[in-house]
Design an enzyme around this catalytic site. Structure first.
Site, mmCIF file in Angstrom:
data_model
loop_
_atom_site.group_PDB
_atom_site.id
_atom_site.type_symbol
_atom_site.label_atom_id
_atom_site.label_comp_id
_atom_site.label_asym_id
_atom_site.label_seq_id
_atom_site.Cartn_x
_atom_site.Cartn_y
_atom_site.Cartn_z
ATOM 1 N N ALA A 1 0.819 -1.204 0.054
ATOM 2 C CA ALA A 1 0.033 0.041 0.008
ATOM 3 C C ALA A 1 0.843 1.120 0.028
ATOM 4 O O ALA A 1 0.729 2.112 -0.857
ATOM 5 C CB ALA A 1 -1.028 0.185 1.157
ATOM 6 N N ASP B 1 -3.831 -2.795 3.918
ATOM 7 C CA ASP B 1 -4.158 -1.956 2.777
ATOM 8 C C ASP B 1 -5.168 -1.050 2.979
ATOM 9 O O ASP B 1 -5.304 0.056 2.443
ATOM 10 C CB ASP B 1 -4.704 -2.735 1.575
ATOM 11 C CG ASP B 1 -3.524 -3.791 1.074
ATOM 12 O OD1 ASP B 1 -2.980 -4.620 1.714
ATOM 13 O OD2 ASP B 1 -2.724 -3.242 -0.025
HETATM 14 O O1 MRU Z 1 -1.135 -7.476 -3.348
HETATM 15 P P1 MRU Z 1 0.177 -6.723 -2.426
HETATM 16 O O2 MRU Z 1 1.319 -7.449 -2.568
HETATM 17 O O3 MRU Z 1 0.185 -5.301 -2.889
HETATM 18 O O4 MRU Z 1 -0.310 -6.735 -0.829
HETATM 19 C C1 MRU Z 1 0.345 -6.115 -0.057
HETATM 20 C C2 MRU Z 1 -0.128 -6.420 1.316
HETATM 21 O O5 MRU Z 1 -1.366 -6.931 1.463
HETATM 22 C C3 MRU Z 1 0.438 -5.699 2.437
HETATM 23 O O6 MRU Z 1 0.522 -6.277 3.542
HETATM 24 C C4 MRU Z 1 -0.129 -4.216 2.600
HETATM 25 O O7 MRU Z 1 -0.109 -3.584 1.377
HETATM 26 C C5 MRU Z 1 0.656 -3.417 3.581
HETATM 27 S S1 MRU Z 1 2.207 -2.903 2.997
HETATM 28 C C6 MRU Z 1 2.955 -2.106 4.406
#
Ligand code: MRU
Length: 353
Positions: free
Chosen positions: A56, A245
């Site tokens: 995110a 997210d």
């Molecule tokens: O699909 P992604 O790899 O973008 O998912 C990322 C996550 O779920 C993370 O845990 C979230 O974005 C937090 S990142 C600090």
């Protein structure tokens, strides 16, 4: 925490001179360090959609630089023409992925610069957009650093910590969110034992978290997602730390698919479950987890990807949501750059802003 870049490359950077967004291609890690220089809006959109840049906060920073680059290319001195083209580019980038609120948060922050600049010349607005995008990245680094401090205040040396997906440096500009207390504890000699879920179907845990934490010299054990409850039953896990997210106003938190069952297992074994999230991930306009749009991804990610040959019948139906929502009552605390928020989250999140 030391300001040293933990990996020797930036997750996201702007090369303003060359008008390019520079990222490490996360789909090639850990085997290949491939640096991409993205010049067009389509390339930036694809990089976000394809998870070449992901997590995110990193998506937010990439979007801020991406929309600045789009604005820079708008060849007009007429404010109305500029604002219209800017809005089109903003909506396009915003459509790349729906769940991480950091994407729309960063784009709307950049949009405000254009709105309040209506009395200024277009060139001045472009300069302000550059400054704002750089500020978004600098703030991201600082927020993660503070999450590290607050998270570490909950921990003791020698603890076993479990994490899911990648909420590390690769998901942010530095330190990560869920990994920030781990990096900080490592620097201060806490000797944590880290358990890292592989995170099906895209293996962000195996490919990214296991990679970056072991590169930093931590003691990391990789688990398939379904093994986490057994690790807890064995008494190996003292706390679970994940990112998010989007955190809704009541504390429900969307994160990578597989986070919710982890929180249920943590409750079963009395293990505290912490969500680490900067303010940019908290969305008070979303009332509860039910209102969070969950991204659905292509079936091939489950049936084919990573395998030498397809590992499921040709015509099988597939359910592949990229995220799930952990109910607020399963979350022990939400750790932000401002401190450790405790339930009831409806109150603590309101006070936080
Ligand atoms: O699909 P992604 O790899 O973008 O998912 C990322 C996550 O779920 C993370 O845990 C979230 O974005 C937090 S990142 C600090």
């Amino acid at each position: 925490m030391t300001d040293k870049n933990k990996l020797g490359f930036e997750t996201v950077a702007l090369d303003d001179e060359a008008s390019a967004l520079v990222i490490i291609d996360q789909t090639r890690l850990p085997n290949e360090r491939s640096i991409l220089r993205l010049a067009t809006q389509k390339e930036i959109w694809d990089a976000i959609y394809l998870l070449q840049v992901r997590g995110a906060p990193a998506i937010g920073v990439a979007a801020a630089y991406g929309i600045y680059l789009a604005a820079k290319e708008i060849d007009t001195t007429d404010y109305d023409v500029f604002a219209k083209k800017f809005a089109e580019a903003r909506d396009y980038l915003n459509s790349a992925r729906p769940t991480a609120v950091n994407l729309s948060w960063a784009l709307s922050r950049m949009g405000k610069i254009v709105e309040v600049g209506s009395g200024e010349g277009v060139e001045t607005i472009k300069k302000r957009l550059l400054a704002e995008s750089r500020a978004i990245q600098a703030e991201d680094i600082e927020m993660c650093r503070m999450i590290g401090e607050h998270g570490l205040s909950l921990l003791k040396p020698g603890m076993g910590l479990l994490t899911h997906c990648n909420a590390g440096q690769l998901a942010t500009s530095r330190y990560g969110t869920a990994t920030a207390p781990m990096y900080l504890g490592h620097e201060r000699g806490y000797g944590f034992r880290i358990f890292c879920d592989e995170t099906r179907p895209l293996l962000q845990g195996a490919r990214l978290t296991a990679y970056e934490l072991s590169e930093a010299g931590m003691d990391v054990t990789l688990l398939c997602d379904g093994m986490a409850a057994s690790a807890m039953r064995n008494g190996w896990v003292d706390a679970v730390f994940t990112g998010a997210d989007r955190v809704a106003a009541n504390g429900d938190a969307a994160n990578k698919i597989g986070t919710f069952p982890l929180a249920i297992a943590a409750k079963r074994f009395g293990v505290p479950f912490y969500i680490c999230a900067p303010s940019s991930t908290i969305d008070l306009n979303t009332s509860t987890g039910k209102d969070i749009k969950i991204e659905q991804r292509p079936a091939e990610e489950v049936t084919t990807m990573w395998y030498k040959e397809r590992m499921a019948p040709e015509s099988i139906k597939v359910f592949n949501p990229a995220f799930d929502v952990t109910d607020a009552d399963l979350i022990t605390a939400i750790i932000t750059e401002k401190g450790v928020l405790r339930p009831p989250f409806t109150e603590s999140l309101q006070k936080h802003t």
